[in-house]
Design an enzyme around this catalytic site. Structure first.
Site, PDB file in Angstrom:
ATOM      1  N   LYS A  20       0.825  -1.210   0.000  1.00 27.54           N
ATOM      2  CA  LYS A  20       0.000   0.000   0.000  1.00 27.54           C
ATOM      3  C   LYS A  20       0.859   1.260   0.000  1.00 27.54           C
ATOM      4  O   LYS A  20       0.658   2.152  -0.816  1.00 27.54           O
ATOM      5  CB  LYS A  20      -0.938   0.017   1.226  1.00 27.54           C
ATOM      6  CG  LYS A  20      -1.918  -1.140   1.288  1.00 27.54           C
ATOM      7  CD  LYS A  20      -2.863  -1.017   2.467  1.00 27.54           C
ATOM      8  CE  LYS A  20      -2.180  -1.063   3.826  1.00 27.54           C
ATOM      9  NZ  LYS A  20      -1.550  -2.365   4.147  1.00 27.54           N
TER      10      LYS A  20
ATOM     11  N   ARG B 115     -10.171   0.737   8.129  1.00 30.02           N
ATOM     12  CA  ARG B 115      -9.814  -0.672   8.302  1.00 30.02           C
ATOM     13  C   ARG B 115     -10.692  -1.389   9.315  1.00 30.02           C
ATOM     14  O   ARG B 115     -10.320  -2.476   9.772  1.00 30.02           O
ATOM     15  CB  ARG B 115      -8.315  -0.858   8.568  1.00 30.02           C
ATOM     16  CG  ARG B 115      -7.779  -0.270   9.785  1.00 30.02           C
ATOM     17  CD  ARG B 115      -6.305   0.064   9.613  1.00 30.02           C
ATOM     18  NE  ARG B 115      -5.361  -1.012   9.593  1.00 30.02           N
ATOM     19  CZ  ARG B 115      -4.100  -0.876   9.109  1.00 30.02           C
ATOM     20  NH1 ARG B 115      -3.698   0.260   8.585  1.00 30.02           N
ATOM     21  NH2 ARG B 115      -3.279  -1.868   9.143  1.00 30.02           N
TER      22      ARG B 115
ATOM     23  N   ARG C 251      11.612  -5.976   4.559  1.00 32.47           N
ATOM     24  CA  ARG C 251      11.714  -4.555   4.901  1.00 32.47           C
ATOM     25  C   ARG C 251      12.434  -4.383   6.239  1.00 32.47           C
ATOM     26  O   ARG C 251      13.270  -3.508   6.388  1.00 32.47           O
ATOM     27  CB  ARG C 251      10.305  -3.945   5.002  1.00 32.47           C
ATOM     28  CG  ARG C 251      10.321  -2.482   5.380  1.00 32.47           C
ATOM     29  CD  ARG C 251       8.942  -1.875   5.377  1.00 32.47           C
ATOM     30  NE  ARG C 251       8.074  -2.515   6.367  1.00 32.47           N
ATOM     31  CZ  ARG C 251       6.750  -2.394   6.379  1.00 32.47           C
ATOM     32  NH1 ARG C 251       6.148  -1.687   5.458  1.00 32.47           N
ATOM     33  NH2 ARG C 251       6.042  -2.978   7.305  1.00 32.47           N
TER      34      ARG C 251
ATOM     35  N   ARG D  48      10.641  -1.039  11.856  1.00 34.02           N
ATOM     36  CA  ARG D  48       9.378  -0.753  12.513  1.00 34.02           C
ATOM     37  C   ARG D  48       9.175  -1.700  13.680  1.00 34.02           C
ATOM     38  O   ARG D  48       9.454  -2.889  13.582  1.00 34.02           O
ATOM     39  CB  ARG D  48       8.240  -0.897  11.498  1.00 34.02           C
ATOM     40  CG  ARG D  48       7.885   0.422  10.850  1.00 34.02           C
ATOM     41  CD  ARG D  48       6.913   0.264   9.741  1.00 34.02           C
ATOM     42  NE  ARG D  48       5.683  -0.437  10.115  1.00 34.02           N
ATOM     43  CZ  ARG D  48       4.628  -0.524   9.311  1.00 34.02           C
ATOM     44  NH1 ARG D  48       4.655   0.045   8.123  1.00 34.02           N
ATOM     45  NH2 ARG D  48       3.555  -1.160   9.695  1.00 34.02           N
TER      46      ARG D  48
ATOM     47  N   ARG E 201      -0.873  -9.052  13.021  1.00 34.50           N
ATOM     48  CA  ARG E 201      -1.454  -8.038  12.127  1.00 34.50           C
ATOM     49  C   ARG E 201      -2.296  -8.697  11.042  1.00 34.50           C
ATOM     50  O   ARG E 201      -3.354  -8.190  10.668  1.00 34.50           O
ATOM     51  CB  ARG E 201      -0.344  -7.178  11.519  1.00 34.50           C
ATOM     52  CG  ARG E 201       0.199  -6.147  12.508  1.00 34.50           C
ATOM     53  CD  ARG E 201       1.597  -5.679  12.171  1.00 34.50           C
ATOM     54  NE  ARG E 201       1.715  -5.022  10.885  1.00 34.50           N
ATOM     55  CZ  ARG E 201       2.865  -4.849  10.242  1.00 34.50           C
ATOM     56  NH1 ARG E 201       4.010  -5.292  10.772  1.00 34.50           N
ATOM     57  NH2 ARG E 201       2.891  -4.241   9.093  1.00 34.50           N
TER      58      ARG E 201
HETATM   59  P1  AP5 Z   1       4.684  -1.608   1.893  1.00 29.68           P
HETATM   60  O1  AP5 Z   1       4.461  -0.706   0.729  1.00 29.68           O
HETATM   61  O2  AP5 Z   1       5.339  -1.039   3.101  1.00 29.68           O
HETATM   62  O3  AP5 Z   1       3.304  -2.328   2.283  1.00 29.68           O
HETATM   63  P2  AP5 Z   1       2.092  -1.815   3.150  1.00 29.68           P
HETATM   64  O4  AP5 Z   1       0.873  -2.448   2.587  1.00 29.68           O
HETATM   65  O5  AP5 Z   1       2.131  -0.330   3.258  1.00 29.68           O
HETATM   66  O6  AP5 Z   1       2.456  -2.522   4.535  1.00 29.68           O
HETATM   67  P3  AP5 Z   1       2.407  -1.988   6.013  1.00 29.68           P
HETATM   68  O7  AP5 Z   1       3.273  -2.910   6.802  1.00 29.68           O
HETATM   69  O8  AP5 Z   1       2.680  -0.531   6.092  1.00 29.68           O
HETATM   70  O9  AP5 Z   1       0.886  -2.263   6.315  1.00 29.68           O
HETATM   71  P4  AP5 Z   1       0.071  -2.181   7.602  1.00 29.68           P
HETATM   72  O10 AP5 Z   1      -1.310  -2.101   7.078  1.00 29.68           O
HETATM   73  O11 AP5 Z   1       0.348  -3.300   8.537  1.00 29.68           O
HETATM   74  O12 AP5 Z   1       0.633  -0.907   8.354  1.00 29.68           O
HETATM   75  P5  AP5 Z   1       0.072   0.534   8.657  1.00 29.68           P
HETATM   76  O13 AP5 Z   1       1.221   1.436   8.704  1.00 29.68           O
HETATM   77  O14 AP5 Z   1      -1.078   0.871   7.775  1.00 29.68           O
HETATM   78  O15 AP5 Z   1       5.497  -2.873   1.364  1.00 29.68           O
HETATM   79  C1  AP5 Z   1       6.010  -3.837   2.271  1.00 29.68           C
HETATM   80  C2  AP5 Z   1       7.402  -4.289   1.801  1.00 29.68           C
HETATM   81  O16 AP5 Z   1       7.277  -4.971   0.557  1.00 29.68           O
HETATM   82  C3  AP5 Z   1       8.382  -3.136   1.537  1.00 29.68           C
HETATM   83  O17 AP5 Z   1       9.666  -3.529   1.924  1.00 29.68           O
HETATM   84  C4  AP5 Z   1       8.298  -2.918   0.031  1.00 29.68           C
HETATM   85  O18 AP5 Z   1       9.502  -2.413  -0.485  1.00 29.68           O
HETATM   86  C5  AP5 Z   1       8.023  -4.329  -0.465  1.00 29.68           C
HETATM   87  N1  AP5 Z   1       7.200  -4.334  -1.685  1.00 29.68           N
HETATM   88  C6  AP5 Z   1       6.136  -3.534  -1.953  1.00 29.68           C
HETATM   89  N2  AP5 Z   1       5.610  -3.856  -3.147  1.00 29.68           N
HETATM   90  C7  AP5 Z   1       6.350  -4.885  -3.643  1.00 29.68           C
HETATM   91  C8  AP5 Z   1       6.295  -5.651  -4.851  1.00 29.68           C
HETATM   92  N3  AP5 Z   1       5.359  -5.433  -5.790  1.00 29.68           N
HETATM   93  N4  AP5 Z   1       7.197  -6.639  -5.004  1.00 29.68           N
HETATM   94  C9  AP5 Z   1       8.147  -6.883  -4.061  1.00 29.68           C
HETATM   95  N5  AP5 Z   1       8.257  -6.174  -2.913  1.00 29.68           N
HETATM   96  C10 AP5 Z   1       7.375  -5.197  -2.695  1.00 29.68           C
HETATM   97  O19 AP5 Z   1      -0.507   0.352  10.131  1.00 29.68           O
HETATM   98  C11 AP5 Z   1       0.369   0.120  11.217  1.00 29.68           C
HETATM   99  C12 AP5 Z   1      -0.412   0.104  12.505  1.00 29.68           C
HETATM  100  O20 AP5 Z   1      -1.016   1.389  12.735  1.00 29.68           O
HETATM  101  C13 AP5 Z   1      -1.600  -0.878  12.584  1.00 29.68           C
HETATM  102  O21 AP5 Z   1      -1.169  -2.175  12.934  1.00 29.68           O
HETATM  103  C14 AP5 Z   1      -2.449  -0.209  13.642  1.00 29.68           C
HETATM  104  O22 AP5 Z   1      -1.938  -0.457  14.937  1.00 29.68           O
HETATM  105  C15 AP5 Z   1      -2.281   1.262  13.345  1.00 29.68           C
HETATM  106  N6  AP5 Z   1      -3.308   1.784  12.412  1.00 29.68           N
HETATM  107  C16 AP5 Z   1      -3.073   2.332  11.177  1.00 29.68           C
HETATM  108  N7  AP5 Z   1      -4.225   2.692  10.595  1.00 29.68           N
HETATM  109  C17 AP5 Z   1      -5.206   2.378  11.473  1.00 29.68           C
HETATM  110  C18 AP5 Z   1      -6.624   2.489  11.422  1.00 29.68           C
HETATM  111  N8  AP5 Z   1      -7.249   2.988  10.343  1.00 29.68           N
HETATM  112  N9  AP5 Z   1      -7.326   2.055  12.487  1.00 29.68           N
HETATM  113  C19 AP5 Z   1      -6.720   1.545  13.574  1.00 29.68           C
HETATM  114  N10 AP5 Z   1      -5.370   1.401  13.686  1.00 29.68           N
HETATM  115  C20 AP5 Z   1      -4.628   1.810  12.639  1.00 29.68           C
HETATM  116 MG    MG Z   2       2.306   1.001   4.885  1.00 34.32          MG
END
Ligand code: AP5
Ligand code: MG
Length: 195
Positions: free
Chosen positions: A13, A88, A125, A138, A149
């Site tokens: 994402k 989410r 990552r 992270r 997660r």
């Molecule tokens: P990346 O682009 O970082 O993927 P991502 O989907 O953004 O993954 P996240 O780990 O950020 O998702 P998340 O939903 O757990 O975290 P968030 O920050 O939203 O890609 C991942 C890796 O793969 C990278 O190394 C990248 O280079 C690689 N990659 C990407 N595309 C690729 C490809 N095509 N091929 C190969 N490699 C690739 O949330 C974190 C925390 O915040 C949650 O757990 C929660 O506690 C809180 N939170 C956030 N939003 C909310 C909400 N709305 N409500 C409640 N709590 C929330």
């Molecule tokens: Mg992310």
């Protein structure tokens, strides 16, 4: 253009959101990034959510709802935005609708990636950031937390896809290809229109 980018942890994402936001000239709004910034800054919000993030759980809907309502009311989001990581939970869909008022979402793009691939990507990552001088992995990129997660995603977040499918907004994209391939598929769905 008002877009939601949806999908499991590690689906890509954040990676795709940066490119999409640049292509359409709209702000990339990541609730995860905003929460991590709050933790790093030691703000009252950060202190409240730090432990929740480390466990891989979701912060309360009302709390994140306030954060997102405030963010999308900023001037730079008036012409559109890309949401990454929100909504989410099903209640967050209603919170977003209230915050949007008369405005509508254009599309919800879901990146579809199997569990084994997302685990590998997140661990990759974590290793990459550990290798960078001064880089910090992270706090939630440990294998146990990744699995938690994913569990939380299936239980609380996946039902959001069905809500948007019924609204006719959901577009599913195969997220297993290269970053360029996935970006091409997303642009194909969103179309060339800017703004
Ligand atoms: P990346 O682009 O970082 O993927 P991502 O989907 O953004 O993954 P996240 O780990 O950020 O998702 P998340 O939903 O757990 O975290 P968030 O920050 O939203 O890609 C991942 C890796 O793969 C990278 O190394 C990248 O280079 C690689 N990659 C990407 N595309 C690729 C490809 N095509 N091929 C190969 N490699 C690739 O949330 C974190 C925390 O915040 C949650 O757990 C929660 O506690 C809180 N939170 C956030 N939003 C909310 C909400 N709305 N409500 C409640 N709590 C929330
Ligand atoms: Mg992310």
């Amino acid at each position: 253009m008002r877009i939601v980018l949806f999908g499991p942890p590690g689906a890509g994402k954040g990676t795709q959101a940066q490119r999409i936001a640049a292509a359409y000239g709209i702000p990339h709004i990541s609730t995860g990034d905003m929460l991590r910034q709050a933790v790093a800054a030691g703000s009252p919000l950060g202190l409240q959510v730090q432990e929740i993030l480390e466990r891989g759980h979701l912060v309360p809907d009302e709390l994140i709802g306030e954060v997102i309502a405030d963010r999308i009311s900023q001037p730079d989001a008036a012409g559109g935005f890309l949401l990454d990581g929100f909504p989410r939970t099903v209640p967050q869909v209603a919170i977003l609708e209230r915050a949007l008022g008369a405005k509508q979402l254009d599309r919800v793009v879901m990146l579809v990636v199997p569990d084994a691939v997302v685990e590998a990507r997140i661990l990759g990552r974590a290793q990459a950031s550990a290798g960078v001088e001064g880089g910090a992995a992270r706090a939630d990129d440990r294998i146990e937390t990744i699995r938690e997660r994913l569990r939380v995603y299936k239980q609380q977040t996946e039902p959001v896809a069905e809500v948007y499918r019924q609204k006719g907004l959901l577009a599913e994209v195969d997220g297993t290809g290269t970053i360029d391939e996935v970006f091409g598929l997303v642009i194909g769905i969103l179309g060339g229109a800017r703004g």
